[in-house]
Design a protein around this motif. Structure first.
Motif, PDB file in Angstrom:
ATOM      1  N   LYS A   1       1.086  -0.804   0.220  1.00  0.00           N
ATOM      2  CA  LYS A   1       0.142  -0.087  -0.253  1.00  0.00           C
ATOM      3  C   LYS A   1       0.423   0.895   0.411  1.00  0.00           C
ATOM      4  N   GLU A   2       0.625   2.736  -0.837  1.00  0.00           N
ATOM      5  CA  GLU A   2       1.403   2.867  -1.078  1.00  0.00           C
ATOM      6  C   GLU A   2       0.676   4.084  -2.021  1.00  0.00           C
ATOM      7  N   LYS A   3       0.906   5.696  -1.459  1.00  0.00           N
ATOM      8  CA  LYS A   3       0.363   7.013  -1.744  1.00  0.00           C
ATOM      9  C   LYS A   3       1.075   7.462  -3.334  1.00  0.00           C
ATOM     10  N   ILE A   4      -0.099   7.951  -4.052  1.00  0.00           N
ATOM     11  CA  ILE A   4       1.001   8.159  -5.255  1.00  0.00           C
ATOM     12  C   ILE A   4      -0.294   9.451  -5.344  1.00  0.00           C
ATOM     13  N   LYS A   5       1.189  11.287  -4.760  1.00  0.00           N
ATOM     14  CA  LYS A   5       0.078  12.036  -4.756  1.00  0.00           C
ATOM     15  C   LYS A   5      -1.028  12.044  -3.998  1.00  0.00           C
TER      16      LYS A   5
END
Length: 250
Positions: free
Chosen positions: A33-37
């Protein structure tokens, strides 16, 4: 998954919204799980086969109100999010909307949606999963999911998408088609199509039996003659019909 990472695939597909990517491999590699913008990308790799299985995994684990189904050879247009939102605003009673997708294959471009309007059982069979969007809660409440018996990795060729949309319609949910293009598909070949051979027609017969248990002979007959120009170099109409009738018994 052709790309080396979930993030690489996310960018290759020109995604800008939250996404859940399911990857099938020879090993279970867990989840990320990761944030992109401003968006959240989730990914999962597991050791099982079957396109229906991976689509159901995404369906169960997604958390958006409106979901789009995708393949990894799709590239979304820049404005796809606003196109989808506008369509559901224009059709507030829609439980599912099939959007236009341009298929690029063998030097040709095919658009999947020809006009705006209601989708019914008699005109639903031509749409593939790459066109699908739906209100996730409404679909789950009707206990609709993708078949594990049809589609890549099952031995029965294609059909999981056709069964899904017909199950949606039979459950009483409302489906619309919208001409607006949301993505392009650059298709370099199918994972299941190996020509118009006996296996192809047997699989078609099995699918028509699953779709129309009591009236399967009529779509089999229609398919035999409507698409004769596609397969006549490989097989006679009588042979194709025989294979489909045999297939419905398998």
């Amino acid at each position: 998954m052709k790309c080396t990472s979930y993030k690489e695939l996310y960018k290759k597909m020109n995604l800008t919204t939250d996404a859940f990517i399911v990857n099938q491999s020879d090993n279970d590699l867990g989840t990320i799980k990761e944030k992109i913008k401003e968006s959240v990308l989730k990914g999962m790799t597991f050791c099982e086969k079957g396109v229906g299985l991976s689509r159901n995994m995404a369906l169960m684990r997604a958390n958006g109100d409106i979901c789009l189904m995708a393949d990894d050879d799709m590239v979304y247009v820049d404005s796809y999010e606003s196109i989808v939102k506008r369509a559901y605003s224009n059709y507030p009673d829609a439980d599912m909307i099939v959007f236009n997708v341009r298929i690029h294959q063998n030097g040709k471009t095919i658009e999947k949606v020809k006009k705006n309007g209601r989708v019914h059982l008699w005109n639903a069979l031509k749409y593939g999963t790459v066109c699908f969007s739906f209100r996730r809660k409404n679909v789950l409440e009707q206990r609709v999911s993708f078949s594990l018996l049809f589609g890549g990795g099952t031995g029965n060729g294609s059909g999981e998408d056709t069964l899904f949309i017909t199950d949606v319609l039979r459950s009483g949910l409302k489906v619309y088609s919208v001409q607006d293009v949301i993505a392009d598909v650059y298709n370099d070949g199918s994972t299941w199509f190996n020509g118009y051979n006996e296996k192809y027609f047997e699989d078609k017969g099995t699918l028509f039996k699953a779709l129309f248990p009591k009236l399967y002979f009529f779509p089999i007959l229609r398919f035999t003659f409507k698409y004769r120009n596609l397969y006549e170099e490989d097989m006679s109409a009588f042979k194709a019909l025989s294979c489909m009738i045999f297939g419905k018994k398998v």
